[in-house]
Design a protein around this motif. Structure first.
Motif, PDB file in Angstrom:
ATOM      1  N   PHE A  27       2.105   5.622  -8.558  1.00  0.00           N
ATOM      2  CA  PHE A  27       1.941   4.363  -7.838  1.00  0.00           C
ATOM      3  C   PHE A  27       1.159   3.349  -8.658  1.00  0.00           C
ATOM      4  CE2 PHE A  27       0.226   1.487  -4.680  1.00  0.00           C
ATOM      5  CZ  PHE A  27       1.270   1.352  -3.787  1.00  0.00           C
ATOM      6  N   ALA A  81       0.370   4.553   4.353  1.00  0.00           N
ATOM      7  CA  ALA A  81      -0.066   4.245   2.995  1.00  0.00           C
ATOM      8  C   ALA A  81       0.223   5.415   2.066  1.00  0.00           C
ATOM      9  CB  ALA A  81      -1.547   3.929   2.992  1.00  0.00           C
ATOM     10  N   SER A  82       0.602   5.121   0.825  1.00  0.00           N
ATOM     11  CA  SER A  82       0.962   6.175  -0.113  1.00  0.00           C
ATOM     12  C   SER A  82      -0.227   6.719  -0.879  1.00  0.00           C
ATOM     13  CB  SER A  82       1.991   5.657  -1.109  1.00  0.00           C
ATOM     14  OG  SER A  82       3.154   5.279  -0.418  1.00  0.00           O
ATOM     15  N   GLY A  92       1.241  11.398  -6.906  1.00  0.00           N
ATOM     16  CA  GLY A  92       1.711  10.187  -6.225  1.00  0.00           C
ATOM     17  C   GLY A  92       0.878   8.981  -6.620  1.00  0.00           C
ATOM     18  N   ASN A  93      -0.458   9.165  -6.610  1.00  0.00           N
ATOM     19  CA  ASN A  93      -1.359   8.059  -6.981  1.00  0.00           C
ATOM     20  C   ASN A  93      -1.076   7.579  -8.391  1.00  0.00           C
ATOM     21  OD1 ASN A  93      -2.518   8.380  -4.533  1.00  0.00           O
ATOM     22  ND2 ASN A  93      -4.515   9.114  -5.304  1.00  0.00           N
ATOM     23  N   ARG A 115      -3.482   8.486  -1.553  1.00  0.00           N
ATOM     24  CA  ARG A 115      -4.277   9.476  -0.861  1.00  0.00           C
ATOM     25  C   ARG A 115      -5.455   9.900  -1.698  1.00  0.00           C
ATOM     26  NH1 ARG A 115       0.069  13.779   0.870  1.00  0.00           N
ATOM     27  NH2 ARG A 115       1.318  12.675  -0.648  1.00  0.00           N
ATOM     28  N   GLY A 137      -0.907  14.746  -4.139  1.00  0.00           N
ATOM     29  CA  GLY A 137      -1.406  13.398  -3.841  1.00  0.00           C
ATOM     30  C   GLY A 137      -1.784  12.674  -5.116  1.00  0.00           C
ATOM     31  N   CYS A 197       6.533  -3.500   5.452  1.00  0.00           N
ATOM     32  CA  CYS A 197       6.416  -2.122   4.974  1.00  0.00           C
ATOM     33  C   CYS A 197       4.999  -1.600   5.162  1.00  0.00           C
ATOM     34  CB  CYS A 197       6.789  -2.018   3.496  1.00  0.00           C
ATOM     35  SG  CYS A 197       8.527  -2.332   3.199  1.00  0.00           S
ATOM     36  N   SER A 227       0.817  -1.204   0.000  1.00  0.00           N
ATOM     37  CA  SER A 227       0.000   0.000   0.000  1.00  0.00           C
ATOM     38  C   SER A 227       0.858   1.265   0.000  1.00  0.00           C
ATOM     39  CB  SER A 227      -0.933  -0.006   1.211  1.00  0.00           C
ATOM     40  OG  SER A 227      -0.133  -0.155   2.378  1.00  0.00           O
ATOM     41  N   ASN A 228       2.181   1.096   0.018  1.00  0.00           N
ATOM     42  CA  ASN A 228       3.023   2.284  -0.007  1.00  0.00           C
ATOM     43  C   ASN A 228       4.235   2.054  -0.908  1.00  0.00           C
ATOM     44  OD1 ASN A 228       4.485   0.484   1.543  1.00  0.00           O
ATOM     45  ND2 ASN A 228       3.737   1.376   3.448  1.00  0.00           N
ATOM     46  N   PHE A 229       4.946   3.143  -1.170  1.00  0.00           N
ATOM     47  CA  PHE A 229       6.065   3.046  -2.107  1.00  0.00           C
ATOM     48  C   PHE A 229       7.162   2.108  -1.604  1.00  0.00           C
ATOM     49  CE2 PHE A 229       4.300   6.900  -4.026  1.00  0.00           C
ATOM     50  CZ  PHE A 229       4.404   6.530  -5.359  1.00  0.00           C
ATOM     51  N   GLU A 230       7.329   2.031  -0.284  1.00  0.00           N
ATOM     52  CA  GLU A 230       8.356   1.147   0.263  1.00  0.00           C
ATOM     53  C   GLU A 230       8.057  -0.315  -0.094  1.00  0.00           C
ATOM     54  OE1 GLU A 230       6.809   3.510   1.925  1.00  0.00           O
ATOM     55  OE2 GLU A 230       8.319   4.900   2.655  1.00  0.00           O
TER      56      GLU A 230
END
Lengths: 274, 281
Positions: A114, A271-272, A110-111, A274, A107, A265, A40-43
């Motif tokens: 992702f 979470a990335s 980013g979405n 948004r 945001g 992670c 759920s995140n970039f990591e």
């Protein structure tokens, strides 16, 4: 060419990935896809991308092949990417001067990034499977993986047999279509001009003979199969046995490590999306 | 004792309403001995293919009996046993192959019989070598020529280790080269592996190499004997719109014109031997 469809997208080779048990490959591909959505995140996503590059490298398939399979979905990636730019919270970066409702936020950017990475990885993971596994291996593995479904009276053997026969007859029927098209053209059929409806209508004289001859082939094949003592899946053996080796165990272990990292992670970083 | 016995076999296709029952075989009696090479001749509609399909229980007689190795084909429980003993190769090689890789197709028969995997491997390799297609074992069938595909189909039957192979016009859709390949393979299997062969054909030239020729006409056995015996009955064959090999025809016509020639020449060599003294004199 489409004629080589029997091999599908299979690129013969002897790499570590090629040599894995197809059952394990199918199962792991499934796991990868699930974990692409768990991340759920970039990591976490970074972990999956790292795993993907490791597999791409090990598959021994030239990168240009992978790029080719990405070209087909370029439009979908761009479409979802652009769409996502406008759906997101956070600081406004740009606002459309004509429709103030249309705005790009950080945001949203980013979405977009992702989700694009997610789709591209999804395609690449499944490409590895189809590039390194021949269709016969795939049907074979599917038959065995689906075996438990027999409890629910799913005709697993019959489905696998149908897939095998379908694969076998694709080139034969393509050749036949070519022949029928030439024959109809020789009689003055016009297949290339006119509007959409007209062209669709022009296909009828090709499809009907194709259908008729397919049934004749099916009848012949059924007889040939009976002559060779075919009587369903009951008591049937297989010449090629599937074996799981240390290689498959290593692959599973490796996947487990990366998936563990994705879960880690997901738990420790925000979470990335948004 | 014959390996395959057809005893007064009649066969009729089940008729729909308003249709007359069409009887195709009218009491055919025929025996095939073990190890024999029999050619079954006749033109279209003579019932030769119908008869052949009785030899491995693909069709069941409406009257009379067919025995294979002493097994009655009417017995449903013996069907698999009979088909394991007598393999049938059909006309169109494209429609007989099941798998998209040569060796997997050849393995199809033994797999159906439930044979252990290592034994299947051995049989597949042996069968492919017997038809001289071992080098093509990993190819896709659609990339092979007609003759090669037909040899793969034969290999698929051999892998079941049958005693007898019935071939229903196996060369009808092949070019002359493919026809030669297939015929050579069949003769080799008969000679070296002792497999009984029943070859159905309407090419008279293909029948010359057989041990025995059976000529069918209108659902009956018209005549049978060695190729020499059968093809010397030129008049009889002609009366039933059947041809004889070209060499035989030539010699027969010249004899009709009053030339002093031997009674029958089966192939080109014999024909040459017969004509040479005539031309030199």
């Amino acid at each position: 060419m489409i004629r080589d469809i029997t091999l599908g997208q299979y690129i013969p080779g002897r790499s570590l990935i090629h040599r894995m048990d197809p059952r394990v490959k199918i199962a792991l591909t499934f796991v990868f896809i699930v974990f692409l959505f768990i991340a759920s995140n970039f990591e976490g996503l970074l972990m999956m991308v790292a795993l993907m590059f490791l597999i791409l490298f090990l598959s021994g398939v030239p990168l240009s092949q992978y790029f080719r399979s990405l070209k087909a979905i370029l439009f979908i990636v761009l479409f979802t990417g652009v769409l996502n730019l406008f759906y997101g919270g956070g600081r406004v970066v740009w606002r459309c001067p004509f429709f103030p409702a249309m705005q790009i936020t950080d945001g949203g950017i980013g979405n977009a990034v992702f989700i694009s990475i997610r789709i591209v990885s999804l395609i690449l993971f499944s490409s590895v499977l189809t590039f390194t596994t021949s269709p016969t291996e795939l049907t074979d593995a599917l038959e065995r993986l689906m075996k438990p479904l027999k409890v629910f009276h799913v005709k697993v053997h019959e489905i696998a047999m149908m897939m095998t026969i379908a694969l076998r007859f694709v080139p034969t029927l393509l050749e036949e279509t070519d022949k029928i098209m030439s024959a109809q053209k020789a009689r003055g059929a016009d297949l290339e001009s006119g509007g959409v409806m007209q062209r669709i209508r022009a296909l009828v004289p090709i499809l009907i003979p194709l259908f008729v001859s397919s049934f004749r082939r099916a009848y012949d094949l059924a007889m040939a199969m009976e002559c060779r003592c075919y009587h369903g899946g009951e008591g049937r053996t297989k010449m090629k046995q599937l074996h799981m080796t240390g290689l498959d165990a290593a692959a599973v272990a490796c996947t487990a490590v990366f998936c563990g990292a994705v879960i880690f992670c997901a738990a420790y970083f925000p979470a990335s999306l948004r | 004792m014959d390996y395959i016995t057809a005893d007064k076999v009649t066969f009729a296709y089940e008729a729909d309403e308003n249709e007359e029952r069409l009887e195709v075989l009218h009491g055919v009696s025929l025996g095939v001995r073990k190890g024999e090479f029999v050619a079954l001749l006749g033109h279209n509609g003579s019932g030769k293919s119908t008869l052949a399909k009785h030899f491995n229980a693909m069709l069941l007689p409406s009257g009379g009996k067919v025995y294979v190795d002493g097994l009655d084909t009417m017995d449903e429980a013996l069907k698999i046993e009979i088909r394991r003993r007598v393999g049938l190769v059909l006309q169109n090689p494209d429609n007989q192959l099941v798998a998209s890789i040569v060796e997997e197709d050849v393995a199809f028969g033994p797999e159906n019989l439930g044979i252990a995997p290592p034994e299947i491997r051995k049989r597949v390799d042996a069968a492919l070598k017997a038809v001289e297609m071992y080098d093509y074992r990993l190819n896709a069938p659609y990339k092979l020529s007609g003759g090669q595909k037909q040899r793969i189909a034969i290999a698929g039957i051999i892998a079941m280790e049958p005693d007898c192979i019935v071939l229903d016009e196996p060369t009808a859709m092949l070019d002359p080269r493919g026809r030669d390949e297939v015929l050579r393979t069949i003769h080799k299997l008969n000679r070296e592996n002792g497999i009984t062969i029943v070859l159905i054909t309407h090419y008279m030239d293909e029948a010359v190499g057989a041990d025995r020729v059976v000529v069918m006409d209108d659902g009956r056995v018209l005549t049978q004997g060695t190729p020499r015996e059968v093809f010397s009955r030129v008049r009889l064959l002609k009366d039933h719109q059947l041809d004889v090999p070209q060499a035989t025809e030539l010699v027969w016509r010249l004899r009709g014109e009053g030339y002093d020639l031997p009674e029958c020449a089966l192939d080109i060599d014999e024909c040459v031997a017969a004509l040479e003294p005539l031309l030199n004199s």
